[in-house]
Every structure is written in C-alpha cells, then in structure tokens.
Design a protein around this motif. Structure first.
Motif, PDB file in Angstrom:
ATOM      1  N   ASP A  23      -3.588  -8.736  -3.322  1.00 23.55           N
ATOM      2  CA  ASP A  23      -4.396  -8.381  -4.749  1.00 23.55           C
ATOM      3  C   ASP A  23      -3.965  -7.157  -5.007  1.00 23.55           C
ATOM      4  O   ASP A  23      -4.307  -6.170  -4.481  1.00 23.55           O
ATOM      5  CB  ASP A  23      -5.868  -8.690  -4.309  1.00 23.55           C
ATOM      6  CG  ASP A  23      -6.578  -8.388  -5.457  1.00 23.55           C
ATOM      7  OD1 ASP A  23      -5.927  -8.380  -6.724  1.00 23.55           O
ATOM      8  OD2 ASP A  23      -7.873  -8.557  -5.412  1.00 23.55           O
ATOM      9  N   THR A  24      -3.021  -6.903  -5.846  1.00 26.93           N
ATOM     10  CA  THR A  24      -2.625  -5.501  -6.403  1.00 26.93           C
ATOM     11  C   THR A  24      -3.710  -4.748  -7.237  1.00 26.93           C
ATOM     12  O   THR A  24      -3.832  -3.527  -6.803  1.00 26.93           O
ATOM     13  CB  THR A  24      -1.392  -5.677  -7.280  1.00 26.93           C
ATOM     14  OG1 THR A  24      -1.812  -6.504  -8.631  1.00 26.93           O
ATOM     15  CG2 THR A  24      -0.385  -6.116  -6.730  1.00 26.93           C
ATOM     16  N   LYS A  25      -4.785  -5.547  -7.672  1.00 26.29           N
ATOM     17  CA  LYS A  25      -5.959  -4.672  -8.308  1.00 26.29           C
ATOM     18  C   LYS A  25      -6.739  -4.444  -7.012  1.00 26.29           C
ATOM     19  O   LYS A  25      -7.231  -3.197  -7.396  1.00 26.29           O
ATOM     20  CB  LYS A  25      -6.714  -5.737  -9.354  1.00 26.29           C
ATOM     21  CG  LYS A  25      -5.862  -5.998 -10.323  1.00 26.29           C
ATOM     22  CD  LYS A  25      -6.922  -6.996 -11.217  1.00 26.29           C
ATOM     23  CE  LYS A  25      -5.987  -7.352 -12.518  1.00 26.29           C
ATOM     24  NZ  LYS A  25      -6.754  -8.439 -13.454  1.00 26.29           N
ATOM     25  N   ALA A  26      -6.821  -4.830  -6.085  1.00 25.94           N
ATOM     26  CA  ALA A  26      -7.939  -4.166  -4.773  1.00 25.94           C
ATOM     27  C   ALA A  26      -6.960  -3.094  -4.118  1.00 25.94           C
ATOM     28  O   ALA A  26      -7.821  -2.130  -3.809  1.00 25.94           O
ATOM     29  CB  ALA A  26      -7.906  -5.550  -3.864  1.00 25.94           C
ATOM     30  N   VAL A  27      -5.801  -3.238  -4.377  1.00 19.41           N
ATOM     31  CA  VAL A  27      -5.036  -2.214  -3.657  1.00 19.41           C
ATOM     32  C   VAL A  27      -5.174  -0.914  -4.452  1.00 19.41           C
ATOM     33  O   VAL A  27      -5.344   0.187  -4.185  1.00 19.41           O
ATOM     34  CB  VAL A  27      -3.570  -2.401  -3.502  1.00 19.41           C
ATOM     35  CG1 VAL A  27      -2.446  -1.069  -3.195  1.00 19.41           C
ATOM     36  CG2 VAL A  27      -3.311  -3.541  -2.764  1.00 19.41           C
ATOM     37  N   THR A  28      -4.984  -0.871  -5.724  1.00 17.51           N
ATOM     38  CA  THR A  28      -5.265   0.106  -6.793  1.00 17.51           C
ATOM     39  C   THR A  28      -6.764   0.555  -6.666  1.00 17.51           C
ATOM     40  O   THR A  28      -7.123   1.860  -6.672  1.00 17.51           O
ATOM     41  CB  THR A  28      -4.902  -0.321  -8.283  1.00 17.51           C
ATOM     42  OG1 THR A  28      -3.761  -0.655  -8.212  1.00 17.51           O
ATOM     43  CG2 THR A  28      -4.968   0.968  -9.213  1.00 17.51           C
ATOM     44  N   ALA A  29      -7.301  -0.273  -6.540  1.00 10.40           N
ATOM     45  CA  ALA A  29      -9.061   0.064  -6.661  1.00 10.40           C
ATOM     46  C   ALA A  29      -9.259   0.903  -5.198  1.00 10.40           C
ATOM     47  O   ALA A  29      -9.990   1.912  -5.127  1.00 10.40           O
ATOM     48  CB  ALA A  29     -10.040  -0.860  -6.753  1.00 10.40           C
ATOM     49  N   ALA A  30      -8.735   0.297  -4.070  1.00 15.42           N
ATOM     50  CA  ALA A  30      -8.837   0.959  -2.715  1.00 15.42           C
ATOM     51  C   ALA A  30      -8.324   2.481  -2.894  1.00 15.42           C
ATOM     52  O   ALA A  30      -8.954   3.370  -2.306  1.00 15.42           O
ATOM     53  CB  ALA A  30      -8.178   0.272  -1.803  1.00 15.42           C
ATOM     54  N   LEU A  31      -7.145   2.657  -3.182  1.00 14.69           N
ATOM     55  CA  LEU A  31      -6.596   3.970  -3.430  1.00 14.69           C
ATOM     56  C   LEU A  31      -7.302   5.056  -4.290  1.00 14.69           C
ATOM     57  O   LEU A  31      -7.474   6.193  -4.086  1.00 14.69           O
ATOM     58  CB  LEU A  31      -5.056   3.715  -4.112  1.00 14.69           C
ATOM     59  CG  LEU A  31      -4.135   3.230  -3.053  1.00 14.69           C
ATOM     60  CD1 LEU A  31      -2.703   3.093  -3.841  1.00 14.69           C
ATOM     61  CD2 LEU A  31      -3.732   4.313  -1.923  1.00 14.69           C
TER      62      LEU A  31
ATOM     63  N   VAL B 244       0.752  -1.221  -0.026  1.00 16.62           N
ATOM     64  CA  VAL B 244       0.136  -0.167   0.116  1.00 16.62           C
ATOM     65  C   VAL B 244       0.901   1.372  -0.235  1.00 16.62           C
ATOM     66  O   VAL B 244       0.658   2.228  -0.711  1.00 16.62           O
ATOM     67  CB  VAL B 244      -0.897   0.162   1.129  1.00 16.62           C
ATOM     68  CG1 VAL B 244      -1.829   1.279   1.270  1.00 16.62           C
ATOM     69  CG2 VAL B 244      -2.075  -1.103   1.012  1.00 16.62           C
ATOM     70  N   ARG B 245       2.022   1.416   0.822  1.00 17.75           N
ATOM     71  CA  ARG B 245       2.900   2.174   0.910  1.00 17.75           C
ATOM     72  C   ARG B 245       3.248   2.442  -0.589  1.00 17.75           C
ATOM     73  O   ARG B 245       3.548   3.790  -0.934  1.00 17.75           O
ATOM     74  CB  ARG B 245       4.034   2.044   1.672  1.00 17.75           C
ATOM     75  CG  ARG B 245       3.747   3.151   3.078  1.00 17.75           C
ATOM     76  CD  ARG B 245       4.767   3.067   4.167  1.00 17.75           C
ATOM     77  NE  ARG B 245       4.756   2.110   5.126  1.00 17.75           N
ATOM     78  CZ  ARG B 245       5.269   0.920   5.231  1.00 17.75           C
ATOM     79  NH1 ARG B 245       6.294   0.378   4.881  1.00 17.75           N
ATOM     80  NH2 ARG B 245       4.736   0.394   6.614  1.00 17.75           N
TER      81      ARG B 245
ATOM     82  N   ALA C 282       1.222   7.584   4.338  1.00 19.15           N
ATOM     83  CA  ALA C 282       0.874   7.112   5.662  1.00 19.15           C
ATOM     84  C   ALA C 282      -0.502   7.235   5.500  1.00 19.15           C
ATOM     85  O   ALA C 282      -1.216   6.396   6.643  1.00 19.15           O
ATOM     86  CB  ALA C 282       1.432   7.820   6.677  1.00 19.15           C
ATOM     87  N   ASP C 283      -1.316   8.157   5.039  1.00 20.27           N
ATOM     88  CA  ASP C 283      -2.505   8.405   5.023  1.00 20.27           C
ATOM     89  C   ASP C 283      -3.540   6.926   4.638  1.00 20.27           C
ATOM     90  O   ASP C 283      -4.451   6.767   5.027  1.00 20.27           O
ATOM     91  CB  ASP C 283      -3.323   9.571   4.210  1.00 20.27           C
ATOM     92  CG  ASP C 283      -2.817  10.783   4.697  1.00 20.27           C
ATOM     93  OD1 ASP C 283      -2.356  10.944   6.322  1.00 20.27           O
ATOM     94  OD2 ASP C 283      -2.643  11.819   4.188  1.00 20.27           O
TER      95      ASP C 283
END
Length: 192
Positions: free
Chosen positions: A136-144, A105-106, A117-118
């Motif tokens: 899941d990198t797609k889930a990380v991108t979608a969450a951001l 995530v960072r 850090a936010d």
C-alpha cells in the motif's frame, strides 16, 4: 581373600559362562591346557575378555539397529514433508513480501529522510502490506509523513540550502588579476 584380583567369587566367570578351562576343547577349537599349569588369574582374564567381546557385539548390533531405524524415520519424515507445500509457499511469499516492503520504504524515504535506513528501523513494516502481498503506497507515504512529523531531525535538508552557510573559510578568487611585476604591486598599494 581380601587381596584377590578377581572380586567375583563365582568360579564359572562373571556372566555365569563356564571358564575357558572348563570348556570342551572341541568346542573352543584349541588344545586344552595341561591340568597342572592352570593359572586362576589367566582364567579370570579370559572370562572377562569373553564377556567384553559379547558386550561389544551386542552394542554393535544395537548401533546398527538404531541407524536402520533413523534411516527409516528420515524417509518417512521426507515423505510427510512433501505434502505440506501450501505452508512452504506461504512462508516464501511472506519473506518475498517483506523484502518488497523494505525496498518500497527505502525508495520512498530516499529523498525525504537524511538516512533511509532510519525508516526501516522505526516503522512497522508489517502494517504496510496487504494480506495478498500487495504494498500500500499510500500507507507508506502516510507512515513516512507521520515519522517526519514526530521526529523532524530525521528529515533530509532542503535542497539548495547550505547546511552551515558561508563562514568565510577557504580559498577565494582575487577581485583583480595578480600584478605582473613588483612595481605594479606597489603602485596598486599606494594608489589611493
């Protein structure tokens, strides 16, 4: 008697033991006190001392037994913990996966948020990893993306755009080189 130093009316001592003066000298290992010099106060103190000594010995014996029992329980507990390796592995795997998710995530938020850090504070990190520990990198991108959409003030500024613009402050370069002499300065001033 109301002012008697020994409130115990039992003449044989506080525990029912015979008073030291009543004991056989061969058993006590000492010389018997002369019969005319016996002090009832000394006899009571001797009985209290004997009772205190026996109570201390009993307490020491109980403490030794308790230490032995605690040691036995520690050994038993250590033997039982050794069989729970699967739970230990699962706990370590969970901690390691959580660290990996935070790092991912960072890294993903580094160019997209002003402060990465936010993202760690505002996102649900447990939903970003699969059950096997894969991230899941797609889930990380979608969450951001969702975070930036809901809180656009967290987004990093666009590259090349000055955050404040040019406000005309600070040192500037001169358009012409500095005059070599004061006369040249005057000539430039009155040129027009």
């Amino acid at each position: 008697m109301p002012n008697d130093p020994n409130p115990n009316p039992n003449p044989t001592g506080p525990q029912g033991d015979p008073a030291p003066s009543d004991q056989d000298p061969a058993k006590t290992g000492g010389n018997p006190a002369p019969a005319g010099n016996q002090d009832p106060k000394t006899d009571d103190q001797g009985a209290a001392l004997a009772a205190e000594k026996s109570a201390r010995e009993a307490a020491e014996k109980r403490a030794t037994e308790a230490e032995a029992e605690a040691s036995r329980l520690r050994r038993t507990n250590a033997a039982n913990k050794g069989t729970d390796l699967d739970a230990l592995r699962a706990e370590i795997r969970g901690e390691f996966t959580a660290q990996l998710v935070r790092a991912e995530v960072r890294a993903a938020a580094a160019g997209r948020l002003a402060d990465p850090a936010d993202a760690l504070a505002l996102l649900d990190l447990s939903a970003l990893a699969g059950p096997s520990g894969e991230i899941d990198t797609k889930a990380v991108t979608a969450a951001l993306d969702k975070l930036i959409e809901s809180k656009p003030y967290l987004a990093a500024p666009k590259s090349g755009a000055a955050p404040w613009g040019d406000v005309g402050a600070g040192q500037r370069k001169a358009a012409e080189p500095e005059p070599a002499s004061p006369y040249e300065r005057l000539r430039r001033a009155y040129k027009d």
